[in-house]
Structure formats: C-alpha cells, structure tokens
Design an enzyme around this catalytic site. Sequence first.
Site, PDB file in Angstrom:
ATOM      1  N   ASN A   1      35.428  50.943  41.524  1.00 13.31           N
ATOM      2  CA  ASN A   1      36.506  51.253  42.462  1.00 13.31           C
ATOM      3  C   ASN A   1      37.888  50.997  41.867  1.00 13.31           C
ATOM      4  O   ASN A   1      38.869  51.650  42.247  1.00 13.31           O
ATOM      5  CB  ASN A   1      36.334  50.466  43.761  1.00 13.31           C
ATOM      6  CG  ASN A   1      36.241  48.970  43.533  1.00 13.31           C
ATOM      7  OD1 ASN A   1      35.343  48.499  42.849  1.00 13.31           O
ATOM      8  ND2 ASN A   1      37.172  48.214  44.107  1.00 13.31           N
TER       9      ASN A   1
ATOM     10  N   HIS B   1      31.618  39.568  42.670  1.00 13.88           N
ATOM     11  CA  HIS B   1      32.022  38.728  41.546  1.00 13.88           C
ATOM     12  C   HIS B   1      31.189  37.447  41.472  1.00 13.88           C
ATOM     13  O   HIS B   1      31.683  36.334  41.649  1.00 13.88           O
ATOM     14  CB  HIS B   1      33.515  38.413  41.644  1.00 13.88           C
ATOM     15  CG  HIS B   1      34.353  39.644  41.684  1.00 13.88           C
ATOM     16  ND1 HIS B   1      35.613  39.675  42.230  1.00 13.88           N
ATOM     17  CD2 HIS B   1      34.104  40.911  41.251  1.00 13.88           C
ATOM     18  CE1 HIS B   1      36.113  40.908  42.134  1.00 13.88           C
ATOM     19  NE2 HIS B   1      35.206  41.664  41.548  1.00 13.88           N
TER      20      HIS B   1
ATOM     21  N   HIS C   1      31.454  42.495  50.074  1.00 15.52           N
ATOM     22  CA  HIS C   1      30.820  43.816  49.904  1.00 15.52           C
ATOM     23  C   HIS C   1      29.430  43.906  50.531  1.00 15.52           C
ATOM     24  O   HIS C   1      28.625  44.757  50.153  1.00 15.52           O
ATOM     25  CB  HIS C   1      30.763  44.204  48.424  1.00 15.52           C
ATOM     26  CG  HIS C   1      32.083  44.166  47.738  1.00 15.52           C
ATOM     27  ND1 HIS C   1      33.149  44.965  48.126  1.00 15.52           N
ATOM     28  CD2 HIS C   1      32.529  43.424  46.683  1.00 15.52           C
ATOM     29  CE1 HIS C   1      34.191  44.712  47.333  1.00 15.52           C
ATOM     30  NE2 HIS C   1      33.850  43.791  46.470  1.00 15.52           N
TER      31      HIS C   1
ATOM     32  N   ASP D   1      34.690  48.664  36.900  1.00 16.52           N
ATOM     33  CA  ASP D   1      35.831  47.751  37.029  1.00 16.52           C
ATOM     34  C   ASP D   1      36.141  47.094  35.687  1.00 16.52           C
ATOM     35  O   ASP D   1      35.858  45.915  35.463  1.00 16.52           O
ATOM     36  CB  ASP D   1      35.588  46.702  38.116  1.00 16.52           C
ATOM     37  CG  ASP D   1      35.741  47.272  39.518  1.00 16.52           C
ATOM     38  OD1 ASP D   1      35.986  48.497  39.638  1.00 16.52           O
ATOM     39  OD2 ASP D   1      35.617  46.515  40.484  1.00 16.52           O
TER      40      ASP D   1
ATOM     41  N   HIS E   1      30.631  44.764  41.033  1.00 15.93           N
ATOM     42  CA  HIS E   1      31.359  44.807  42.304  1.00 15.93           C
ATOM     43  C   HIS E   1      31.474  43.438  42.978  1.00 15.93           C
ATOM     44  O   HIS E   1      32.569  43.022  43.362  1.00 15.93           O
ATOM     45  CB  HIS E   1      30.717  45.823  43.239  1.00 15.93           C
ATOM     46  CG  HIS E   1      31.633  46.392  44.273  1.00 15.93           C
ATOM     47  ND1 HIS E   1      32.953  46.750  44.013  1.00 15.93           N
ATOM     48  CD2 HIS E   1      31.430  46.699  45.584  1.00 15.93           C
ATOM     49  CE1 HIS E   1      33.500  47.240  45.102  1.00 15.93           C
ATOM     50  NE2 HIS E   1      32.608  47.202  46.072  1.00 15.93           N
TER      51      HIS E   1
END
Length: 588
Positions: free
Chosen positions: A286, A407, A378, A229, A405
């Site tokens: 992602n 945060h 997640h 990311d 992933h």
Amino acid sequence: MKIHNFCISLTITLVMMTNINNIVVSKSTHIPTTLDGPFKPVTRRFDSSLRRGSDDLPMTHPRLRMNVTANFPEQIALAVNSPTSMWVSWVTGNAQIGLNVTPLDPASIGSEVWYGKKSGKYTSVGKGDSLIYSQLYPFEGLLNYTSGIIHHVKLEGLEPGSRYYYKCGDSSIPAMSQENSFETFPTPSSKNYPTRIAFIGDLGLTTNSTTTIDHLIHNDPSMILMVGDLTYANQYLTTGGKGASCFSCAFPDAPIRETYQPRWDGWGRFMEPLTSKIPMMVIEGNHEIEPQADGITFKSYLTRFAVPAEESGSKSNFYYSFDVGGIHFIMLGAYIDYNSTGAQFAWLKQDLQSVDRSVTPWLVATMHPPWYNSYSSHYQEFECMRLEMEALLYQYKVDIVFNGHVHAYERMNRVYNYTLDPCGPVYITVGDGGNIEKVDVDHADEPGKCPSPGDNIPEFGGVCHSNFSSGPAKGKFCWNKQPEWSAFRESSFGHGILEVVNSTYALWTWHRNQDSYKENAVGDQIYIVRQPELCFNESKSQNSQKSLPHSAAPSHISQDFSIIISQFFGVLFIYGLHFQVFPSCFFN
C-alpha cells in the site's frame, strides 16, 4: 532393497548414538515439523526493554548518499527473469525535486551490460531500455520530482547454476560500473533448490531497517523476496529532514499525501550492496500506491523494477510468477482487481494449472496484506481478497503464503477457511522489516483490543468484515483468545530465511533483530513438510493425476518412523551437517 535397509539402520543407529552420548535433541533445541502440528498457539510478548521503533535515516547518511558522478551507474539491482535470463537495472543522472523540475532525456546515455564467466573477461554485451518518471503535485507547498534515468537490460541465454561477472553503464562515454558478479539458479527440477531465500516485508529506511539488512547479509541469502512496502517514501517529510509515522496527522490540511521520492534513490543505494550481487523480487504494497495528480499511482514501483510479467503470461507488473529451481513463486497484487471476474484471477488460475509439480513441487505465493492475522492492526482488512482467491490456492495445494503489512511476526498452523486443515497452506507474516511506523503489539483477541467492523478499511477493494460462522469463535468478530490457527506470534523486527531441502522438506527460520549479534540465535524455526500423497489424492486440480514426488516418509514407513527421521535430521542440523547428508536414503 539393500540401500533401503541400510538407510533405516543408519538412521536408527545415529539416533541411538545421540542418546548414548547424552546429546539427544532436547525440547528446547529440537526443530519441530508441521507433521507435529497443529500446534497449541503461543504468544511471545513484546520485550519492553526494546524500543518499538526507530528514526528514519537522514538523506545525508553514508548508506543513502550518492557516491558516483552523474553518468555512472548506481542503485544496481538484479531480478530473476527466467532460469536462463536475468534483469540488470540501475540509475544514472541526478534526480530533481522542487516546484519546477526538468526531466532528463533517457536517450542521452546508453544501457549496456558487459558480462562473461571469467572476471575481467566479458564475452557478451546486453543492451536494453531506459526511462524516467515524474511525481507531480500541482498544489501549494508540495514539491515535484523527476527521476534520474532508469535502465533495464535483460541478459539472455545464460547457463543455469553458473557464475557471471558483469559491468553496466555506457561504454561510449565511458561510464561503466565496477565489476559485480551473480550466480544463476539451477534448472527447475524436483532435485534442485536455491540455498537460502530471504523474506522481508515493510522494510523502510530506519536504524531498525539497517539492523535487518546487516543481519540478512550475515545470513548470506541467494535471493530476496520483498513482500511490499519497500521505502516508506510517503512517510517522510519534505521539510525538517525526519520521518513521520502519520502523514495525515502532521499535515492535516494537505490536499494530497505527498511522497518524498528521493527516499527511493536512497533506498536503492542502501540495498545495492545486496541487490548488485543477488536478485531481489518485489511485489507492491500500500505504501507503493503514491497517488499524484490526475489519479496516477504506483509510478515509482512500475518504473524502477523489472519483473518477469510477460514471461509468466501476465499483462501487469502487479502480479507475475517465476521458477527458481524446484520452487514456483506466485506474486499476487492486492491493490489491483483480484475479483474472480477479473484479469488477475484468470491469470492466476491459468498459472496454477500450468504448474508441473513433478518439476517444481513447491508452490509459494505472496501478497502484501495477510488473510490470516490475529493482530489488531489490519485485522480482517483483506477478507474480500481471501473470499475471492483462497479456494483457488487451496485447490492447487499452495504450500506456503508469505505476507507483510502487519508490523510483527506471525506463523499460522495449516489452515483453510479459518479451519485447521492438514492440506492448507502455512501462512507466515513478515511485516517486521523495521519501518518508521513501529512494531505492532496489540492482538485482536485481547480485552479492549478488538477493532470495530468500521476499522481497518483497505486502501483498495471492498470491505467484507464478518463474524465467524463456526468454530470456537462462532458468532463473534474477534476471538477471545489466540486463534487456534495462529501457531506463533511475536512483536519484534526481523527477517526470515527459507531453505528448501528437497521435494518435501523446507526449513523456515525467523531471525529477530535483537539477536543479530548472537551466533545461531533464532526467533522461530520449523520444518515445513509437504504431504502430496495425503493432499493430492483429494485435490480436484488438473495436476492431481500427474506423477507426484514421494514424500519424505513414504507411505510404507510408519508414522513413528517418520518422527524418528524428522528427529534425526534435526540432530544433523544442530551438528551443522544439513539435509544434504545421505539424501538418497529418504528423499527425492
């Protein structure tokens, strides 16, 4: 024997001296080690005086603007290829965005790197390849994009542990960059390690991202690992000039999720002050999927970054490995087939089997989504990947696993299959780089915060959510308190630095953005200690019979003395001396 006795006396004397001078490491300043664990779970709550997020930088921001004419190199970036080779990548020409775009001709400009060991004296020239890519949306209201010319040159035959000066571009125009320099890493060995390795996840291009990078520059890393990311180009609106934390909310009728590719160019310029001087290794997240027409995905990621896939036996840039000194890094792809019957799994097994722990004692893995995560965001999202691959990582005694992933920041106790295990990896989540989606603050174990099994569906792979089958949370989907495998968690933006000292000790430090102007401030710090004598004796890996490096505290020294050694080096660290002092006393 005399040296051994001297070293023991030296350690005891120095520890006693710190007591005499009333500067014993207090509980607040003592740096713990994983030998002290497992630790009681700790949560540091989100500081309500801070904002949870910040706005995206506009494309007109000075750090994102193009500052060279079309044929001159920009977005210069280095990447490790092997101990004796380095990738140099850059972009030339003007990217285009609009309804109708015309791709540039990669053959219209050359790809050269002039380099040598003395500034201004270039004894070698490397040549490479160039290419472009397009991001196409044949839908009303969505804009197409075609990139500038992306160049990749592999410099080979480099000497380990040496500084090189270089320029890149096309000398026939002429259009060459300003001189930059880089330093190659030492030869793989249990005695050679890079100074500081930075880990960043989920960075983006916000004002928080700026603080992260400025803080990182101050910490002077020798390499960067981006744990997925990178740009959040797919979270940036093509109209209005501001970011969107929820694209589908802003564009509920969009036929496909548009990704604003000029953000990639801005990100390359934003990172160039670092990446033109130190190598940056990347793995996809992602937000790099970026679907476009005809089901094409990951086009920007696959085109913009050069990685040592071929050199590591991989046939895909989605997963690869490389050595830096005495560390073997494994970069795993979570958004490509990870099943035990697939190509990535077969490659991973072969790669792990080929690792010689007497040469590269440290084994560090990374993939974008975490397997262990106690935040609501997640939660259990990639259980399928964990169920497929975790046993293999455990069998070959991977030491640390880095993820993004989520945060926020979270460090785990050593764990395997949700069970505390002194030989399991230390999992660390650093998805706190500063992106537009704000910091995560909710924990799955808090009342009303446990996601339903229908939430957190991965963008790739299956769904394997399940209740725990044993332990304190048996029969439950979520724990009712912070899980025992979660040692420390905090909702703040930041980055981490790993300093591997020798074959058994590594110092991990997490730096919070809000502390960026405070000297020596840390959000979390621990010495991660390998125990090969304990863990490899029970390992079933093919490498378990190989000669292994001695641990930091050899078996004939008592555990109490091991603690003294640990405390002694904590004192040295606070004094600013570091582990390199008297290394022959205790370590390989």
